[in-house]
Write an enzyme that holds these catalytic residues in place. Structure first.
Site, PDB file in Angstrom:
ATOM      1  N   VAL A  78       0.861  -1.193   0.000  1.00  0.00           N
ATOM      2  CA  VAL A  78       0.000   0.000   0.000  1.00  0.00           C
ATOM      3  C   VAL A  78       0.896   1.242   0.000  1.00  0.00           C
ATOM      4  O   VAL A  78       0.708   2.177  -0.787  1.00  0.00           O
ATOM      5  CB  VAL A  78      -0.941   0.012   1.241  1.00  0.00           C
ATOM      6  CG1 VAL A  78      -1.768   1.283   1.290  1.00  0.00           C
ATOM      7  CG2 VAL A  78      -1.807  -1.231   1.260  1.00  0.00           C
ATOM      8  N   LYS A 116      17.067  -9.867  -0.347  1.00  0.00           N
ATOM      9  CA  LYS A 116      16.777  -8.625   0.388  1.00  0.00           C
ATOM     10  C   LYS A 116      16.194  -9.031   1.740  1.00  0.00           C
ATOM     11  O   LYS A 116      15.022  -9.386   1.848  1.00  0.00           O
ATOM     12  CB  LYS A 116      15.814  -7.735  -0.401  1.00  0.00           C
ATOM     13  CG  LYS A 116      15.607  -6.388   0.231  1.00  0.00           C
ATOM     14  CD  LYS A 116      14.895  -5.437  -0.730  1.00  0.00           C
ATOM     15  CE  LYS A 116      14.762  -4.048  -0.138  1.00  0.00           C
ATOM     16  NZ  LYS A 116      13.916  -3.987   1.055  1.00  0.00           N
ATOM     17  N   LYS A 138      22.978  -5.795  -7.809  1.00  0.00           N
ATOM     18  CA  LYS A 138      24.036  -4.776  -7.743  1.00  0.00           C
ATOM     19  C   LYS A 138      25.034  -4.972  -8.880  1.00  0.00           C
ATOM     20  O   LYS A 138      25.458  -6.114  -9.120  1.00  0.00           O
ATOM     21  CB  LYS A 138      24.803  -4.894  -6.414  1.00  0.00           C
ATOM     22  CG  LYS A 138      23.925  -4.754  -5.190  1.00  0.00           C
ATOM     23  CD  LYS A 138      24.671  -5.062  -3.897  1.00  0.00           C
ATOM     24  CE  LYS A 138      23.718  -4.949  -2.717  1.00  0.00           C
ATOM     25  NZ  LYS A 138      24.303  -5.343  -1.432  1.00  0.00           N
TER      26      LYS A 138
HETATM   27  P1  NAD Z   1      14.137  -0.572   1.043  1.00  0.00           P
HETATM   28  O1  NAD Z   1      13.853  -1.344   2.297  1.00  0.00           O
HETATM   29  O2  NAD Z   1      13.235  -0.820  -0.091  1.00  0.00           O
HETATM   30  O3  NAD Z   1      15.654  -0.845   0.574  1.00  0.00           O
HETATM   31  C1  NAD Z   1      16.812  -0.415   1.254  1.00  0.00           C
HETATM   32  C2  NAD Z   1      17.173  -1.310   2.383  1.00  0.00           C
HETATM   33  O4  NAD Z   1      17.273  -2.664   1.975  1.00  0.00           O
HETATM   34  C3  NAD Z   1      18.551  -1.040   2.938  1.00  0.00           C
HETATM   35  O5  NAD Z   1      18.551   0.064   3.812  1.00  0.00           O
HETATM   36  C4  NAD Z   1      18.845  -2.323   3.653  1.00  0.00           C
HETATM   37  O6  NAD Z   1      18.403  -2.184   4.978  1.00  0.00           O
HETATM   38  C5  NAD Z   1      17.961  -3.341   2.986  1.00  0.00           C
HETATM   39  N1  NAD Z   1      18.654  -4.537   2.467  1.00  0.00           N
HETATM   40  C6  NAD Z   1      18.311  -5.824   2.783  1.00  0.00           C
HETATM   41  N2  NAD Z   1      19.104  -6.702   2.173  1.00  0.00           N
HETATM   42  C7  NAD Z   1      20.004  -5.979   1.456  1.00  0.00           C
HETATM   43  C8  NAD Z   1      21.101  -6.346   0.620  1.00  0.00           C
HETATM   44  N3  NAD Z   1      21.432  -7.616   0.372  1.00  0.00           N
HETATM   45  N4  NAD Z   1      21.808  -5.339   0.049  1.00  0.00           N
HETATM   46  C9  NAD Z   1      21.490  -4.041   0.262  1.00  0.00           C
HETATM   47  N5  NAD Z   1      20.449  -3.618   1.051  1.00  0.00           N
HETATM   48  C10 NAD Z   1      19.721  -4.594   1.640  1.00  0.00           C
HETATM   49  O7  NAD Z   1      14.187   0.927   1.301  1.00  0.00           O
HETATM   50  P2  NAD Z   1      13.829   1.739   2.577  1.00  0.00           P
HETATM   51  O8  NAD Z   1      14.051   3.145   2.218  1.00  0.00           O
HETATM   52  O9  NAD Z   1      14.526   1.195   3.756  1.00  0.00           O
HETATM   53  O10 NAD Z   1      12.316   1.443   2.841  1.00  0.00           O
HETATM   54  C11 NAD Z   1      11.358   1.573   1.896  1.00  0.00           C
HETATM   55  C12 NAD Z   1      10.496   0.372   2.040  1.00  0.00           C
HETATM   56  O11 NAD Z   1      10.002   0.299   3.396  1.00  0.00           O
HETATM   57  C13 NAD Z   1       9.318   0.530   1.140  1.00  0.00           C
HETATM   58  O12 NAD Z   1       9.521  -0.189  -0.048  1.00  0.00           O
HETATM   59  C14 NAD Z   1       8.161   0.023   1.968  1.00  0.00           C
HETATM   60  O13 NAD Z   1       7.837  -1.278   1.540  1.00  0.00           O
HETATM   61  C15 NAD Z   1       8.670  -0.011   3.378  1.00  0.00           C
HETATM   62  N6  NAD Z   1       7.893   0.975   4.136  1.00  0.00           N
HETATM   63  C16 NAD Z   1       6.668   0.557   4.545  1.00  0.00           C
HETATM   64  C17 NAD Z   1       5.863   1.436   5.249  1.00  0.00           C
HETATM   65  C18 NAD Z   1       4.528   0.942   5.729  1.00  0.00           C
HETATM   66  O14 NAD Z   1       3.754   1.756   6.226  1.00  0.00           O
HETATM   67  N7  NAD Z   1       4.229  -0.334   5.589  1.00  0.00           N
HETATM   68  C19 NAD Z   1       6.300   2.752   5.528  1.00  0.00           C
HETATM   69  C20 NAD Z   1       7.548   3.138   5.088  1.00  0.00           C
HETATM   70  C21 NAD Z   1       8.343   2.239   4.379  1.00  0.00           C
END
Ligand code: NAD
Length: 327
Positions: free
Chosen positions: A36, A115, A286
């Site tokens: 969402v 991830k 990457k």
């Molecule tokens: P992200 O989680 O999409 O991606 C970045 C993060 O991925 C990095 O900071 C790291 O912690 C992680 N990661 C895990 N494995 C990794 C790997 N092998 N290599 C590199 N990174 C790795 O980005 P974000 O800015 O942290 O968060 C955004 C995401 O958080 C959104 O896509 C959303 O799904 C979620 N979010 C959800 C809500 C909610 O209300 N449900 C609110 C805010 C954010």
């Protein structure tokens, strides 16, 4: 859409996304499921692309999510801890590949990694000794959680060599630990955690380290922020070097030569996802070569040389509204 309507919609989206981000990153109590949030975010990205003059530095698309909570000492990251751009289907991955190929010449390969769905952490080692650990926070400033990270068995206090370096990775709660924790909490009449990510984030940002010791958290390291004396020219070499130092990396990673191989890896792990001992929410792809990474560069928020493929929403296991939240 007319500019005046776009302006209004952008304002509403930013306000809603800021609210949801606060609940997710700061309170560790998300109010909606990730897909969402992602849909609203992508709508904002598309509108800002259509009307670039409406982009402001304060927009959530221009900042790394998260802040620093009261009660923790602030840590200034020498190198920012960034977010990742998202891909949601095969076309997005092909577009990523095409964009990369326009920018780099020579042999290109991609490192595919799981991830891990947890909390990003940064670990500093000086002369082989673990000296400081921090959360991502807003990307520039994080929370000092050294005492909590020292409670995690998979984080070595000393490395196998007396090198100085800063490594980054994901701290997570294995599925079985999460199930046991919730079982115990339920038996004690305490509110249960909604998912392992929240349990890990809530646990790590506890002020009482003894609680962390009981929670059986673990880590996978996935990048070196500053190589120091470590010799590595590629992501593959860097991860192998981390293994040699005694740091835990995830061994499901795979070096792929083409985007078709990447897509096969994505599909393979989408299927294997339920069988893994920990939660993953996608695949991170990457560019393997560090020189090529530098050539490709960064946006204000994420490296351009990497992308996170997010699994489709129907894979989600948690229905948020039915769950009671706590930290
Ligand atoms: P992200 O989680 O999409 O991606 C970045 C993060 O991925 C990095 O900071 C790291 O912690 C992680 N990661 C895990 N494995 C990794 C790997 N092998 N290599 C590199 N990174 C790795 O980005 P974000 O800015 O942290 O968060 C955004 C995401 O958080 C959104 O896509 C959303 O799904 C979620 N979010 C959800 C809500 C909610 O209300 N449900 C609110 C805010 C954010």
């Amino acid at each position: 859409m007319k500019k005046i309507n776009a302006q209004q919609r952008i304002k509403a989206l930013r306000s809603e996304l800021n609210h949801l981000a606060q609940a997710y990153y700061v309170a560790d109590q998300p109010e909606v499921e990730d897909h969402v949030y992602d849909e609203l975010y992508q709508e904002l990205v598309a509108l800002e692309a259509e009307f670039p003059e409406l982009v402001t530095a304060e927009s959530i698309t221009q900042k790394v999510g998260g802040t620093v909570s009261q009660g923790f000492t602030k840590v200034s990251h020498d190198l920012p801890m960034l977010s990742l751009g998202n891909a949601f289907n095969e076309e997005d991955l092909k577009a990523f590949d095409a964009r990369i190929k326009k920018q780099v010449h020579g042999n290109l390969s991609y490192m595919c990694e799981l991830k891990i769905d947890g909390l990003a952490v940064s670990l500093k080692y000086v002369n082989g000794k673990f000296v400081q650990g921090a959360t991502r926070g807003d990307g520039k400033t994080g929370e000092d959680i050294t005492a909590n990270l020292k409670m995690i068995k998979s984080i070595p206090k000393s490395l196998s060599q007396t090198v100085s370096l800063e490594v980054r990775g994901e701290c997570y709660m294995p599925k079985t630990s999460f199930a046991q924790l919730n079982e115990a909490r339920e038996a004690n009449g305490q509110a249960i955690f909604a998912n392992p990510r929240n349990a890990a984030a809530g646990s790590l940002r506890q002020l009482d380290s003894s609680v962390v010791a009981e929670r059986q958290l673990s880590t996978f390291l996935y990048s070196v922020a500053e190589l120091g004396e470590l010799e590595a020219e590629t992501q593959a070499e860097a991860l192998d070097a981390l293994d040699d130092l005694g740091l835990v990396t995830n061994h499901e990673r795979r070096l792929c030569q083409t985007i078709e191989e990447v897509w096969a890896y994505v599909q393979e792990f989408q299927e294997k996802r339920p069988t893994l001992a920990y939660e993953i929410d996608g695949i991170v792809i990457k560019v393997n070569d560090f020189d090529q990474q530098e050539e490709i560069g960064y946006t204000v928020k994420a490296p351009r040389w990497a992308i996170a493929y997010k699994f489709p929403a129907e894979e989600a296991e948690t229905v948020i509204n039915d769950i009671e939240w706590t930290i």
